[in-house]
Design an enzyme around this catalytic site. Structure first.
Site, PDB file in Angstrom:
ATOM      1  N   HIS A  82       3.813 -22.841 -52.086  1.00 38.57           N
ATOM      2  CA  HIS A  82       4.784 -23.729 -52.731  1.00 38.57           C
ATOM      3  C   HIS A  82       4.524 -25.169 -52.307  1.00 38.57           C
ATOM      4  O   HIS A  82       4.338 -25.437 -51.126  1.00 38.57           O
ATOM      5  CB  HIS A  82       6.214 -23.345 -52.351  1.00 38.57           C
ATOM      6  CG  HIS A  82       7.229 -24.244 -52.979  1.00 38.57           C
ATOM      7  ND1 HIS A  82       7.648 -24.082 -54.280  1.00 38.57           N
ATOM      8  CD2 HIS A  82       7.879 -25.332 -52.502  1.00 38.57           C
ATOM      9  CE1 HIS A  82       8.518 -25.036 -54.570  1.00 38.57           C
ATOM     10  NE2 HIS A  82       8.671 -25.808 -53.507  1.00 38.57           N
ATOM     11  N   ASP A 161      21.371 -20.159 -56.319  1.00 42.04           N
ATOM     12  CA  ASP A 161      20.665 -21.424 -56.120  1.00 42.04           C
ATOM     13  C   ASP A 161      20.744 -22.299 -57.363  1.00 42.04           C
ATOM     14  O   ASP A 161      20.944 -23.508 -57.269  1.00 42.04           O
ATOM     15  CB  ASP A 161      19.198 -21.168 -55.747  1.00 42.04           C
ATOM     16  CG  ASP A 161      18.423 -22.481 -55.696  1.00 42.04           C
ATOM     17  OD1 ASP A 161      18.770 -23.330 -54.861  1.00 42.04           O
ATOM     18  OD2 ASP A 161      17.516 -22.668 -56.525  1.00 42.04           O
ATOM     19  N   ARG A 168      24.933 -29.686 -56.401  1.00 38.30           N
ATOM     20  CA  ARG A 168      24.466 -30.671 -55.401  1.00 38.30           C
ATOM     21  C   ARG A 168      23.987 -31.938 -56.086  1.00 38.30           C
ATOM     22  O   ARG A 168      24.178 -33.045 -55.583  1.00 38.30           O
ATOM     23  CB  ARG A 168      23.340 -30.062 -54.559  1.00 38.30           C
ATOM     24  CG  ARG A 168      23.835 -29.029 -53.553  1.00 38.30           C
ATOM     25  CD  ARG A 168      22.674 -28.184 -53.026  1.00 38.30           C
ATOM     26  NE  ARG A 168      21.612 -28.996 -52.461  1.00 38.30           N
ATOM     27  CZ  ARG A 168      20.319 -28.672 -52.481  1.00 38.30           C
ATOM     28  NH1 ARG A 168      19.914 -27.549 -53.022  1.00 38.30           N
ATOM     29  NH2 ARG A 168      19.425 -29.483 -51.956  1.00 38.30           N
ATOM     30  N   SER A 183      17.138 -23.366 -50.507  1.00 42.96           N
ATOM     31  CA  SER A 183      16.943 -23.327 -51.950  1.00 42.96           C
ATOM     32  C   SER A 183      15.499 -22.925 -52.294  1.00 42.96           C
ATOM     33  O   SER A 183      15.256 -22.001 -53.076  1.00 42.96           O
ATOM     34  CB  SER A 183      17.278 -24.714 -52.521  1.00 42.96           C
ATOM     35  OG  SER A 183      16.831 -24.859 -53.844  1.00 42.96           O
ATOM     36  N   LYS A 187      13.940 -18.779 -53.494  1.00 41.73           N
ATOM     37  CA  LYS A 187      13.198 -18.471 -54.727  1.00 41.73           C
ATOM     38  C   LYS A 187      11.870 -17.774 -54.423  1.00 41.73           C
ATOM     39  O   LYS A 187      11.473 -16.842 -55.127  1.00 41.73           O
ATOM     40  CB  LYS A 187      12.957 -19.765 -55.517  1.00 41.73           C
ATOM     41  CG  LYS A 187      14.238 -20.244 -56.204  1.00 41.73           C
ATOM     42  CD  LYS A 187      14.068 -21.593 -56.873  1.00 41.73           C
ATOM     43  CE  LYS A 187      14.343 -22.710 -55.904  1.00 41.73           C
ATOM     44  NZ  LYS A 187      14.785 -23.973 -56.470  1.00 41.73           N
TER      45      LYS A 187
HETATM   46  N1  URA Z   1      13.620 -28.190 -54.802  1.00 40.92           N
HETATM   47  C1  URA Z   1      14.374 -27.090 -54.820  1.00 40.92           C
HETATM   48  O1  URA Z   1      13.984 -26.069 -55.382  1.00 40.92           O
HETATM   49  N2  URA Z   1      15.565 -27.127 -54.221  1.00 40.92           N
HETATM   50  C2  URA Z   1      16.036 -28.213 -53.593  1.00 40.92           C
HETATM   51  O2  URA Z   1      17.112 -28.170 -53.053  1.00 40.92           O
HETATM   52  C3  URA Z   1      15.224 -29.363 -53.583  1.00 40.92           C
HETATM   53  C4  URA Z   1      14.023 -29.311 -54.195  1.00 40.92           C
END
Ligand code: URA
Ligand code: CA
Length: 433
Positions: A82, A161, A168, A183, A187
């Site tokens: 990632h 999320d 947020r 977050s 994923k």
């Molecule tokens: N990318 C994400 O997937 N989540 C966040 O909180 C910030 C960047």
């Protein structure tokens, strides 16, 4: 349990239990806990932070809020990668076939992009016929056969999320390290990775503008990954200028092909070898980074990495002849040079501004529903540290329109030239275990 008590507990700096965090996340996902309470809670986390244990509980609760992809039918250790944002980041396109060609299973779930350029799927769709609408069974069969496949994101991956990130975004609580880390990690974990390599960007084009923040985010994500039993490593890399030369979907596919041949831009090449080596080691296909790096350099030179990319494209309906004939990729009708107004050394290229220029050309999505132009984008002819003569081209614009004065102005505003010689920026700052 009452949400108001948990908000107060966090506001006063106390540690929440696993059960309390699960109560918050499942209640918020189902709608029992309203947005206003979750907003107050997020702000409390923003100011009070979270302990290592709380971060693990939060991540686990978000993973459990939706589907968890079962990749157990795939042989070997599934390693995912990632990158935390960035502009013109072509690494996934290169890394997936690169490590697959040395036997690392790449079972990638990917999304479409929002912002600068498309996501990995958009980029791949610039190959005629390529598609990611395949069944789970087909996905698993292809990974076992070719070591590589890409499938579209499951609609029900980490719904907690999705909802929390949107909240947020409008409550000034995005840039909280525990919330960002949980977050991202939720994923990756829900998508079934056994091991994870993180490329945390720092610099003007990144979420984390300075190195200390990037290190803290990386360490937090590594601790979460290891805390939930997925081996995780991170590197911190530079995003003070765009990576490679290409920013744009088909342009980046072409750049990925060059890089798979070992002929890519120096920074992209080096970053892919570094990240790839970590992936190979985590997949237990090499004993250490040096050995892994040699394997990857070899497949770049003997053509196996490129073969893996072709097999992957063909297996998902794509015209794999583009790999040998990149001119078959979508091509913009106009190329426009942006000449330097004076001579000097390139001191700065603001990655974000280049990203905006690519967006203005139509390479990225302004909203979820925008249609992107796969052919357009920019090619950087000069990068930080390069000397440029007045009149020499800084950037080549690939455009659907003949005249794009606003884009040219944007590009000028991204470049800063200086009289004194400037060193190339550090590409890889450090590793985090
Ligand atoms: N990318 C994400 O997937 N989540 C966040 O909180 C910030 C960047
Ligand atoms: Ca690039």
């Amino acid at each position: 349990m009452r949400m108001v008590d948990l908000i107060e507990k966090k506001r006063n700096g106390f540690q929440l239990t696993k059960e309390e965090i699960q109560f918050i996340i499942s209640g918020f996902t189902s709608g029992d806990i309203p947005d206003y309470q979750m907003s107050a809670f997020s702000m409390a986390v923003f100011f009070q932070g979270m302990t290592k244990e709380e971060r693990v509980y939060l991540t686990e609760a978000m993973v459990q809020s939706g589907d968890q992809i079962d990749l157990s039918e795939i042989k070997g250790i599934k390693v995912d990668k990632h990158s935390t944002g960035g502009v013109g980041d072509t690494t996934t396109l290169v890394l997936a076939p690169l490590v697959a060609s040395v036997g690392v299973p790449v079972a990638k779930m990917s999304g479409r992009g929002l912002g600068h350029t498309g996501g990995t799927i958009d980029k791949l769709e610039s190959v005629e016929g390529f598609h990611v609408e395949i069944s789970n069974e087909e996905f698993i069969r292809l990974v076992n056969q070719n070591h590589i496949a890409v499938i579209g994101q499951s609609a029900n991956l980490t719904p907690a999320d999705k909802k929390l990130y949107a909240l947020r975004d409008v409550t000034a609580t995005v840039d909280s390290i525990p919330l960002i880390a949980s977050s991202i990690m939720s994923k990756k974990i829900a998508a079934g990775a056994d091991a994870i390599v993180l490329d945390v960007k720092t610099g003007s084009g990144a979420f984390m503008k300075n190195l200390d923040d990037a290190k803290e985010l990386a360490q937090t994500m590594v601790d979460i990954g290891n805390g939930v039993g997925r081996k995780t490593k991170a590197i911190i890399s530079d995003m003070s200028q765009p990576l490679g030369f290409a920013v744009g979907n088909a342009l980046e596919v072409k750049e990925a092909i060059d890089t798979l041949k070992g002929q890519g831009p120096e920074d992209l090449h080096e970053l892919c070898l570094t990240l790839g080596s970590h992936m190979v080691v985590l997949a237990e296909k090499a004993a250490n980074n040096e050995e892994a790096r040699k394997m990857l350099e070899e497949v770049m030179h003997n053509g196996k990495a490129l073969e893996s990319f072709k097999a992957f494209l063909a297996a998902q309906g794509g015209d794999s002849s583009v790999v040998d004939n990149p001119e078959k990729l979508p091509t913009a009708p106009f190329t426009i040079e942006v000449p330097a107004k004076a001579s000097g050394y390139v001191a700065e290229i603001t990655a974000e501004v280049i990203g905006v220029a690519a967006m203005m050309l139509g390479a990225g999505r302004a909203t979820k529903d925008s249609v992107i132009d796969l052919a357009v984008g920019v090619m950087l002819n000069k990068k930080v540290g390069d000397y440029v003569q007045a009149g020499e081209s800084l950037v080549t614009i690939h455009s659907s329109q003949e005249n794009v004065p606003e884009v040219i102005e944007k590009i000028y505003s991204a470049y800063r030239l200086d009289d004194t010689e400037i060193a190339k920026p550090t590409l890889i700052y450090t590793e985090i275990h």
